[in-house]
Motif scaffolding. Structure first.
Motif, PDB file in Angstrom:
ATOM      1  N   UNK A   7      75.374  56.618  85.541  1.00 43.44           N
ATOM      2  CA  UNK A   7      74.309  57.466  85.000  1.00 43.44           C
ATOM      3  C   UNK A   7      74.603  57.751  83.540  1.00 43.44           C
ATOM      4  N   UNK A   8      73.549  57.793  82.730  1.00 40.50           N
ATOM      5  CA  UNK A   8      73.712  58.071  81.303  1.00 40.50           C
ATOM      6  C   UNK A   8      73.424  59.543  81.035  1.00 40.50           C
ATOM      7  N   UNK A   9      74.331  60.194  80.327  1.00 40.66           N
ATOM      8  CA  UNK A   9      74.159  61.607  79.984  1.00 40.66           C
ATOM      9  C   UNK A   9      73.088  61.716  78.907  1.00 40.66           C
ATOM     10  N   UNK A  10      72.049  62.510  79.196  1.00 38.82           N
ATOM     11  CA  UNK A  10      70.956  62.667  78.241  1.00 38.82           C
ATOM     12  C   UNK A  10      70.877  64.073  77.659  1.00 38.82           C
ATOM     13  N   UNK A  45      78.292  57.189  79.687  1.00 38.45           N
ATOM     14  CA  UNK A  45      77.985  56.781  81.051  1.00 38.45           C
ATOM     15  C   UNK A  45      79.027  57.381  81.969  1.00 38.45           C
ATOM     16  N   UNK A  46      78.556  57.941  83.084  1.00 37.22           N
ATOM     17  CA  UNK A  46      79.445  58.632  84.012  1.00 37.22           C
ATOM     18  C   UNK A  46      79.153  58.192  85.438  1.00 37.22           C
ATOM     19  N   UNK A  59      80.323  51.652  78.501  1.00 36.59           N
ATOM     20  CA  UNK A  59      78.930  51.215  78.509  1.00 36.59           C
ATOM     21  C   UNK A  59      78.818  49.804  79.085  1.00 36.59           C
ATOM     22  N   UNK A  60      79.757  48.941  78.740  1.00 37.69           N
ATOM     23  CA  UNK A  60      79.753  47.559  79.239  1.00 37.69           C
ATOM     24  C   UNK A  60      79.815  47.524  80.765  1.00 37.69           C
ATOM     25  N   UNK A  61      80.743  48.286  81.350  1.00 38.42           N
ATOM     26  CA  UNK A  61      80.865  48.326  82.813  1.00 38.42           C
ATOM     27  C   UNK A  61      79.634  48.954  83.453  1.00 38.42           C
ATOM     28  N   UNK A  65      77.041  47.105  86.100  1.00 40.91           N
ATOM     29  CA  UNK A  65      76.778  47.674  87.428  1.00 40.91           C
ATOM     30  C   UNK A  65      75.292  47.943  87.630  1.00 40.91           C
ATOM     31  N   UNK A  66      74.658  48.497  86.607  1.00 43.08           N
ATOM     32  CA  UNK A  66      73.225  48.807  86.698  1.00 43.08           C
ATOM     33  C   UNK A  66      72.424  47.524  86.913  1.00 43.08           C
TER      34      UNK A  66
END
Length: 96
Positions: A7-10, A45-46, A59-61, A65-66
């Motif tokens: 998940x990306x922190x927004x 990303x967490x 971010x690459x990993x 995964x996404x």
């Protein structure tokens, strides 16, 4: 077994110690109590578990995964996709 979707922190609410995260288009909140103060920043990303940020990933990993999740989710209908994403927080093995 639970698989955490990156998940990306927004957004971060320091007063409540929570982050708003984007999990493949689904926005939700996650507690930051298990992370060091200031360790999580907007854009990071967490991985989440039972509603808490457990760790950061590159971010690459995260994007790799996404992409794998997207391939799997393409065969599901919209309702099934949202259910899978939201149920990520409700892992039945959370006490393990």
């Amino acid at each position: 077994m639970c698989l955490s979707i990156p998940s990306k922190v927004v957004e971060i609410d320091s007063e409540r110690n929570v982050a708003k995260v984007d999990t493949m288009g689904v926005i939700r909140e996650a507690g930051l109590e298990l992370m060091e103060d200031g360790d999580v920043k907007i854009g990071d990303y967490v991985l989440l578990h039972i509603g808490f940020v457990m760790n950061k990933i590159s971010e690459e990993d995260a994007l790799a995964s996404i992409e794998t999740y997207r391939e799997i989710l393409e065969i599901m209908d919209r309702e099934e996709r949202e259910k899978i994403i939201l149920e990520d927080d409700n892992c039945p093995n959370r006490g393990v």
